[in-house]
Design a protein around this motif. Sequence first.
Motif, PDB file in Angstrom:
ATOM      1  N   HIS A  74     -12.842  -9.102  -0.672  1.00 20.39           N
ATOM      2  CA  HIS A  74     -12.789  -8.396   0.614  1.00 20.39           C
ATOM      3  C   HIS A  74     -13.267  -6.954   0.456  1.00 20.39           C
ATOM      4  N   GLY A  75     -13.811  -6.642  -0.729  1.00 23.16           N
ATOM      5  CA  GLY A  75     -14.363  -5.308  -0.948  1.00 23.16           C
ATOM      6  C   GLY A  75     -13.393  -4.307  -1.540  1.00 23.16           C
ATOM      7  N   GLU A  76     -12.235  -4.773  -1.964  1.00 22.97           N
ATOM      8  CA  GLU A  76     -11.259  -3.853  -2.542  1.00 22.97           C
ATOM      9  C   GLU A  76     -11.779  -3.259  -3.847  1.00 22.97           C
ATOM     10  N   ASP A  77     -11.572  -1.976  -4.010  1.00 18.42           N
ATOM     11  CA  ASP A  77     -12.019  -1.224  -5.177  1.00 18.42           C
ATOM     12  C   ASP A  77     -11.158  -1.553  -6.401  1.00 18.42           C
ATOM     13  N   THR A  78     -11.803  -1.778  -7.530  1.00 22.85           N
ATOM     14  CA  THR A  78     -11.100  -2.106  -8.774  1.00 22.85           C
ATOM     15  C   THR A  78     -10.098  -1.024  -9.151  1.00 22.85           C
ATOM     16  N   ARG A  79     -10.473   0.210  -8.935  1.00 24.87           N
ATOM     17  CA  ARG A  79      -9.572   1.327  -9.275  1.00 24.87           C
ATOM     18  C   ARG A  79      -8.256   1.215  -8.502  1.00 24.87           C
ATOM     19  N   ARG A  80      -8.335   0.892  -7.232  1.00 21.01           N
ATOM     20  CA  ARG A  80      -7.119   0.755  -6.436  1.00 21.01           C
ATOM     21  C   ARG A  80      -6.312  -0.468  -6.862  1.00 21.01           C
ATOM     22  N   LEU A  81      -6.988  -1.544  -7.226  1.00 17.75           N
ATOM     23  CA  LEU A  81      -6.266  -2.728  -7.700  1.00 17.75           C
ATOM     24  C   LEU A  81      -5.495  -2.403  -8.979  1.00 17.75           C
ATOM     25  N   HIS A  82      -6.117  -1.638  -9.863  1.00 17.40           N
ATOM     26  CA  HIS A  82      -5.420  -1.243 -11.089  1.00 17.40           C
ATOM     27  C   HIS A  82      -4.245  -0.310 -10.792  1.00 17.40           C
ATOM     28  N   ALA A  83      -4.360   0.482  -9.737  1.00 17.84           N
ATOM     29  CA  ALA A  83      -3.309   1.442  -9.389  1.00 17.84           C
ATOM     30  C   ALA A  83      -2.212   0.852  -8.517  1.00 17.84           C
ATOM     31  N   LEU A  84      -2.363  -0.395  -8.125  1.00 22.25           N
ATOM     32  CA  LEU A  84      -1.395  -0.988  -7.199  1.00 22.25           C
ATOM     33  C   LEU A  84       0.055  -0.917  -7.688  1.00 22.25           C
ATOM     34  N   PRO A  85       0.345  -1.158  -8.970  1.00 20.24           N
ATOM     35  CA  PRO A  85       1.744  -1.042  -9.398  1.00 20.24           C
ATOM     36  C   PRO A  85       2.321   0.379  -9.255  1.00 20.24           C
ATOM     37  N   VAL A  86       1.451   1.371  -9.191  1.00 22.37           N
ATOM     38  CA  VAL A  86       1.902   2.766  -9.060  1.00 22.37           C
ATOM     39  C   VAL A  86       1.348   3.383  -7.773  1.00 22.37           C
ATOM     40  N   TRP A  87       1.305   2.596  -6.728  1.00 20.40           N
ATOM     41  CA  TRP A  87       0.707   3.034  -5.472  1.00 20.40           C
ATOM     42  C   TRP A  87       1.351   4.300  -4.923  1.00 20.40           C
ATOM     43  N   ARG A  88       2.639   4.454  -5.105  1.00 17.75           N
ATOM     44  CA  ARG A  88       3.314   5.652  -4.585  1.00 17.75           C
ATOM     45  C   ARG A  88       2.791   6.929  -5.242  1.00 17.75           C
ATOM     46  N   GLU A  89       2.483   6.848  -6.525  1.00 16.40           N
ATOM     47  CA  GLU A  89       2.071   8.013  -7.290  1.00 16.40           C
ATOM     48  C   GLU A  89       0.561   8.236  -7.293  1.00 16.40           C
ATOM     49  N   SER A  90      -0.217   7.236  -6.874  1.00 17.63           N
ATOM     50  CA  SER A  90      -1.663   7.295  -7.062  1.00 17.63           C
ATOM     51  C   SER A  90      -2.408   8.154  -6.047  1.00 17.63           C
ATOM     52  N   GLY A  91      -1.919   8.234  -4.834  1.00 17.50           N
ATOM     53  CA  GLY A  91      -2.655   8.954  -3.796  1.00 17.50           C
ATOM     54  C   GLY A  91      -3.904   8.233  -3.323  1.00 17.50           C
ATOM     55  N   LEU A  92      -4.074   6.978  -3.718  1.00 17.35           N
ATOM     56  CA  LEU A  92      -5.285   6.216  -3.384  1.00 17.35           C
ATOM     57  C   LEU A  92      -5.141   5.348  -2.142  1.00 17.35           C
ATOM     58  N   PHE A  93      -3.956   5.319  -1.546  1.00  5.82           N
ATOM     59  CA  PHE A  93      -3.705   4.408  -0.432  1.00  5.82           C
ATOM     60  C   PHE A  93      -3.398   5.180   0.837  1.00  5.82           C
ATOM     61  N   THR A  94      -3.852   4.642   1.959  1.00  5.66           N
ATOM     62  CA  THR A  94      -3.629   5.282   3.259  1.00  5.66           C
ATOM     63  C   THR A  94      -2.159   5.170   3.657  1.00  5.66           C
ATOM     64  N   ALA A  95      -1.777   5.919   4.678  1.00  6.83           N
ATOM     65  CA  ALA A  95      -0.403   5.842   5.182  1.00  6.83           C
ATOM     66  C   ALA A  95      -0.086   4.420   5.651  1.00  6.83           C
ATOM     67  N   ARG A  96      -1.025   3.784   6.286  1.00  2.00           N
ATOM     68  CA  ARG A  96      -0.833   2.409   6.764  1.00  2.00           C
ATOM     69  C   ARG A  96      -0.631   1.451   5.586  1.00  2.00           C
ATOM     70  N   GLU A  97      -1.448   1.595   4.555  1.00  2.83           N
ATOM     71  CA  GLU A  97      -1.311   0.746   3.368  1.00  2.83           C
ATOM     72  C   GLU A  97       0.010   1.025   2.653  1.00  2.83           C
ATOM     73  N   ARG A  98       0.390   2.284   2.554  1.00 11.55           N
ATOM     74  CA  ARG A  98       1.669   2.630   1.904  1.00 11.55           C
ATOM     75  C   ARG A  98       2.843   2.030   2.660  1.00 11.55           C
ATOM     76  N   ALA A  99       2.776   2.061   3.992  1.00 13.75           N
ATOM     77  CA  ALA A  99       3.846   1.460   4.803  1.00 13.75           C
ATOM     78  C   ALA A  99       3.921  -0.049   4.553  1.00 13.75           C
ATOM     79  N   ALA A 100       2.759  -0.694   4.487  1.00 12.62           N
ATOM     80  CA  ALA A 100       2.726  -2.145   4.234  1.00 12.62           C
ATOM     81  C   ALA A 100       3.242  -2.461   2.839  1.00 12.62           C
ATOM     82  N   LEU A 101       2.859  -1.671   1.857  1.00 15.05           N
ATOM     83  CA  LEU A 101       3.306  -1.918   0.478  1.00 15.05           C
ATOM     84  C   LEU A 101       4.807  -1.675   0.331  1.00 15.05           C
TER      85      LEU A 101
END
Length: 159
Positions: A74-101
């Motif tokens: 779906h076009g997801e960036d590898t960097r963000r996939l690697h950062a998914l376990p630390v999404w809160r600390e990464s700053g790579l996710f939008t407010a909408r994505e953070r709410a969903a996570l």
Amino acid sequence: MSGPGTDLARPRVAVTSAAPELYQKLIDLHVTAERQAVEAGLAAGLVALVRVRASQLNGCAFCVDLHTSEAAGHGEDTRRLHALPVWRESGLFTARERAALALTEAITLLAETRVPDAVYATAAAEFSEPELAQLVWAVTVINAFNRLAVTSRIGPRPR
């Protein structure tokens, strides 16, 4: 020695083939939930991220592998996939994505979290009611698949 992960080589019942009608019903639910999520306005990539995160929390190697590939498709960036376990600390996710996570984690860890009002309120502020309902269904369905795969010790697909 016993404990989590020490008996991975022991054979387990193949719940998918031992109860094919139930498994097909779960697949049908998954297909319906995915279609309705998109119809409600949820991006397919966001749904894939939610599936990956729930699967990570549940220790489902099969689903992490499957849905990481799905997210990439779906076009997801590898960097963000690697950062998914630390999404809160990464700053790579939008407010909408953070709410969903955050909601995904709260639902997945239900016994620990009881889905706090603050987590739910944040998600409700980011998503319309139809989107939120579909997000909850997406998390619920992936958790069902995770439980079947982990219990049955279904590992990642061979490459």
